[in-house]
Design a protein around this motif. Structure first.
Motif, PDB file in Angstrom:
ATOM      1  N   ARG A 159       0.852  -1.195   0.000  1.00 21.27           N
ATOM      2  CA  ARG A 159       0.000   0.000   0.000  1.00 21.27           C
ATOM      3  C   ARG A 159       0.888   1.245   0.000  1.00 21.27           C
ATOM      4  N   VAL A 160       0.806   2.000  -1.089  1.00 27.27           N
ATOM      5  CA  VAL A 160       1.686   3.146  -1.311  1.00 27.27           C
ATOM      6  C   VAL A 160       0.883   4.441  -1.226  1.00 27.27           C
ATOM      7  N   VAL A 161       1.337   5.359  -0.397  1.00 28.18           N
ATOM      8  CA  VAL A 161       0.682   6.665  -0.301  1.00 28.18           C
ATOM      9  C   VAL A 161       1.108   7.522  -1.482  1.00 28.18           C
ATOM     10  N   GLY A 162       0.137   8.054  -2.201  1.00 24.31           N
ATOM     11  CA  GLY A 162       0.411   8.910  -3.345  1.00 24.31           C
ATOM     12  C   GLY A 162      -0.886   9.249  -4.032  1.00 24.31           C
ATOM     13  N   SER A 163      -0.796   9.828  -5.195  1.00 26.12           N
ATOM     14  CA  SER A 163      -1.996  10.173  -5.960  1.00 26.12           C
ATOM     15  C   SER A 163      -2.638   8.907  -6.498  1.00 26.12           C
ATOM     16  N   ARG A 164      -3.934   8.752  -6.240  1.00 24.42           N
ATOM     17  CA  ARG A 164      -4.651   7.560  -6.687  1.00 24.42           C
ATOM     18  C   ARG A 164      -4.747   7.501  -8.206  1.00 24.42           C
ATOM     19  N   SER A 165      -5.001   8.640  -8.840  1.00 22.89           N
ATOM     20  CA  SER A 165      -5.289   8.634 -10.273  1.00 22.89           C
ATOM     21  C   SER A 165      -4.173   9.223 -11.126  1.00 22.89           C
ATOM     22  N   SER A 189      -0.283  16.305   6.110  1.00 21.37           N
ATOM     23  CA  SER A 189       0.616  15.437   6.878  1.00 21.37           C
ATOM     24  C   SER A 189      -0.041  14.129   7.276  1.00 21.37           C
ATOM     25  N   LEU A 190      -1.325  13.981   6.977  1.00 22.93           N
ATOM     26  CA  LEU A 190      -1.997  12.704   7.230  1.00 22.93           C
ATOM     27  C   LEU A 190      -1.323  11.574   6.463  1.00 22.93           C
ATOM     28  N   LYS A 191      -0.604  11.907   5.386  1.00 24.93           N
ATOM     29  CA  LYS A 191       0.078  10.871   4.606  1.00 24.93           C
ATOM     30  C   LYS A 191       1.130  10.148   5.445  1.00 24.93           C
ATOM     31  N   LEU A 192       1.882  10.893   6.239  1.00 24.04           N
ATOM     32  CA  LEU A 192       2.865  10.262   7.118  1.00 24.04           C
ATOM     33  C   LEU A 192       2.178   9.465   8.218  1.00 24.04           C
ATOM     34  N   CYS A 193       1.059   9.991   8.698  1.00 26.35           N
ATOM     35  CA  CYS A 193       0.340   9.338   9.786  1.00 26.35           C
ATOM     36  C   CYS A 193      -0.304   8.024   9.343  1.00 26.35           C
ATOM     37  N   LEU A 194      -0.617   7.905   8.046  1.00 22.44           N
ATOM     38  CA  LEU A 194      -1.166   6.649   7.527  1.00 22.44           C
ATOM     39  C   LEU A 194      -0.187   5.497   7.733  1.00 22.44           C
ATOM     40  N   SER A 199      -2.181   2.009   8.079  1.00 17.77           N
ATOM     41  CA  SER A 199      -3.128   2.062   6.961  1.00 17.77           C
ATOM     42  C   SER A 199      -2.421   2.096   5.609  1.00 17.77           C
ATOM     43  N   ALA A 200      -1.114   2.282   5.623  1.00 14.80           N
ATOM     44  CA  ALA A 200      -0.295   2.252   4.408  1.00 14.80           C
ATOM     45  C   ALA A 200       1.069   1.702   4.792  1.00 14.80           C
ATOM     46  N   ASP A 201       1.777   1.188   3.783  1.00  7.45           N
ATOM     47  CA  ASP A 201       3.078   0.564   4.040  1.00  7.45           C
ATOM     48  C   ASP A 201       4.247   1.491   3.759  1.00  7.45           C
ATOM     49  N   ILE A 202       4.082   2.391   2.794  1.00 10.55           N
ATOM     50  CA  ILE A 202       5.210   3.232   2.408  1.00 10.55           C
ATOM     51  C   ILE A 202       4.708   4.534   1.785  1.00 10.55           C
ATOM     52  N   TYR A 203       5.404   5.606   2.083  1.00 10.53           N
ATOM     53  CA  TYR A 203       5.103   6.922   1.510  1.00 10.53           C
ATOM     54  C   TYR A 203       6.384   7.472   0.904  1.00 10.53           C
ATOM     55  N   PRO A 204       6.589   7.285  -0.404  1.00  6.56           N
ATOM     56  CA  PRO A 204       7.741   7.878  -1.054  1.00  6.56           C
ATOM     57  C   PRO A 204       7.415   9.323  -1.443  1.00  6.56           C
ATOM     58  N   ARG A 205       8.092  10.278  -0.835  1.00  7.59           N
ATOM     59  CA  ARG A 205       7.841  11.681  -1.168  1.00  7.59           C
ATOM     60  C   ARG A 205       8.895  12.125  -2.174  1.00  7.59           C
ATOM     61  N   LEU A 206       8.532  12.068  -3.438  1.00  4.71           N
ATOM     62  CA  LEU A 206       9.443  12.398  -4.528  1.00  4.71           C
ATOM     63  C   LEU A 206       9.056  13.737  -5.137  1.00  4.71           C
ATOM     64  N   GLY A 207       8.776  14.677  -4.262  1.00  6.79           N
ATOM     65  CA  GLY A 207       8.412  16.030  -4.649  1.00  6.79           C
ATOM     66  C   GLY A 207       8.783  16.968  -3.525  1.00  6.79           C
ATOM     67  N   LEU A 208       8.705  18.259  -3.773  1.00 10.57           N
ATOM     68  CA  LEU A 208       9.167  19.248  -2.806  1.00 10.57           C
ATOM     69  C   LEU A 208       8.230  19.373  -1.609  1.00 10.57           C
ATOM     70  N   THR A 209       8.813  19.485  -0.443  1.00 12.57           N
ATOM     71  CA  THR A 209       8.102  19.838   0.787  1.00 12.57           C
ATOM     72  C   THR A 209       9.006  20.781   1.573  1.00 12.57           C
ATOM     73  N   SER A 210       8.407  21.509   2.506  1.00 16.28           N
ATOM     74  CA  SER A 210       9.178  22.329   3.433  1.00 16.28           C
ATOM     75  C   SER A 210       9.215  21.645   4.790  1.00 16.28           C
ATOM     76  N   GLU A 211      10.166  22.045   5.611  1.00 18.66           N
ATOM     77  CA  GLU A 211      10.356  21.365   6.899  1.00 18.66           C
ATOM     78  C   GLU A 211       9.109  21.419   7.769  1.00 18.66           C
ATOM     79  N   TRP A 212       8.368  22.532   7.729  1.00 20.18           N
ATOM     80  CA  TRP A 212       7.159  22.614   8.556  1.00 20.18           C
ATOM     81  C   TRP A 212       6.050  21.688   8.060  1.00 20.18           C
ATOM     82  N   ASP A 213       6.117  21.269   6.790  1.00 20.50           N
ATOM     83  CA  ASP A 213       5.130  20.325   6.268  1.00 20.50           C
ATOM     84  C   ASP A 213       5.276  18.941   6.893  1.00 20.50           C
ATOM     85  N   THR A 214       6.485  18.599   7.312  1.00 16.38           N
ATOM     86  CA  THR A 214       6.785  17.216   7.677  1.00 16.38           C
ATOM     87  C   THR A 214       7.174  16.979   9.131  1.00 16.38           C
ATOM     88  N   GLY A 215       7.611  18.025   9.845  1.00 16.44           N
ATOM     89  CA  GLY A 215       8.184  17.819  11.173  1.00 16.44           C
ATOM     90  C   GLY A 215       7.295  17.035  12.120  1.00 16.44           C
TER      91      GLY A 215
END
Length: 256
Positions: A159-165, A189-194, A199-215
């Protein structure tokens, strides 16, 4: 104040900010755009004010870095060993769409690592909270469940977190390593919490984020037992460079 009491106080600050945001969410609200074309609403500013006031009362000597007050020089920031990292509303686009998938995020960063955090999802009615020596939890205001990631082999359906479509080309290439993939879509940030809640196995973030988005989400997932690394396997760290932008990273509950 004990770390347990600090965590409970932080949860109340986040929920107060969430209530301030919901008062705006439930009516018409003003939308403006920053120089980078990202939207900001009255709720971002209202939540920011509640959080900053609460944190100054809770921990007067600890610096605060918020998305809504990020104009702090690297010369000053590099002296910080400990500070609050805040995203008053993560998922402003979700807020504007009124799909509920936005969050209030507060994390305590110590020596480059998030060690205490709350992610509140006010429209969904639950919060995540974590402290490195206590654990990671999900709380709906009535009950609290501890989150413990069970590491699994990268076999079967992943189960991969990302865009469904509309997965990005980079994500489409990345998931080719798995036998079968189920896409899981979520905002903010619910993506990390999944991953933290299983509820998910992996979240590859292959796009830009800022530190406050993820901390804050980083703390929830890592303290629950997930691994969070840059693509080269090195740790994802905070306040180690002048730019607020994160490198690409992977949040995973997979072994190896």
């Amino acid at each position: 104040m004990s770390q347990s009491n600090m965590l409970e106080a932080l949860l109340e600050i986040a929920r107060d900010a969430g209530r301030a945001a919901m008062a705006i969410y439930n009516k018409d609200f003003n939308i403006e755009y920053k120089d980078d074309k990202s939207p900001v609403t009255d709720a971002d500013l209202a939540a920011h004010k509640v959080i900053v006031a609460g944190l100054k009362s809770l921990s007067p000597a600890t610096p605060i870095l918020s998305e809504e007050s990020a104009d702090i020089s690297w010369e000053e920031r590099q002296k910080w060993n400990e500070y609050w990292l805040v995203d008053p509303i993560d998922g402003t686009k979700e807020f504007i769409k009124k799909n509920g998938e936005f969050t209030v995020n507060i994390a305590l960063i110590r020596d480059g690592k998030p060690v205490l955090a709350v992610v509140d999802a006010p429209a969904l009615g639950f919060s995540y909270l974590a402290e490195e020596n206590i654990g990671s939890f999900k709380d709906d205001g009535k009950s609290r469940t501890q989150l413990k990631v069970e590491l699994k082999q990268a076999k079967g359906v992943i189960r991969v977190v990302g865009s469904r479509s509309h997965p990005s080309p980079e994500l489409a290439e990345y998931v080719k390593q798995f036998d079968a993939v189920e896409m899981v879509s979520k905002g903010s940030s619910l993506k990390l919490c999944l991953v933290a809640e299983g509820s998910a196995d992996i979240y590859p973030r292959l796009g830009l984020t800022s530190e406050w988005d993820t901390g804050a989400g980083h703390a929830i997932a890592e303290i629950a037992g997930a691994t969070i690394t840059q693509l080269d396997g090195s740790p994802l760290l905070y306040n180690t460079k002048e730019s607020y932008l994160n490198p690409f990273f992977i949040v995973s509950s997979l072994k190896g």
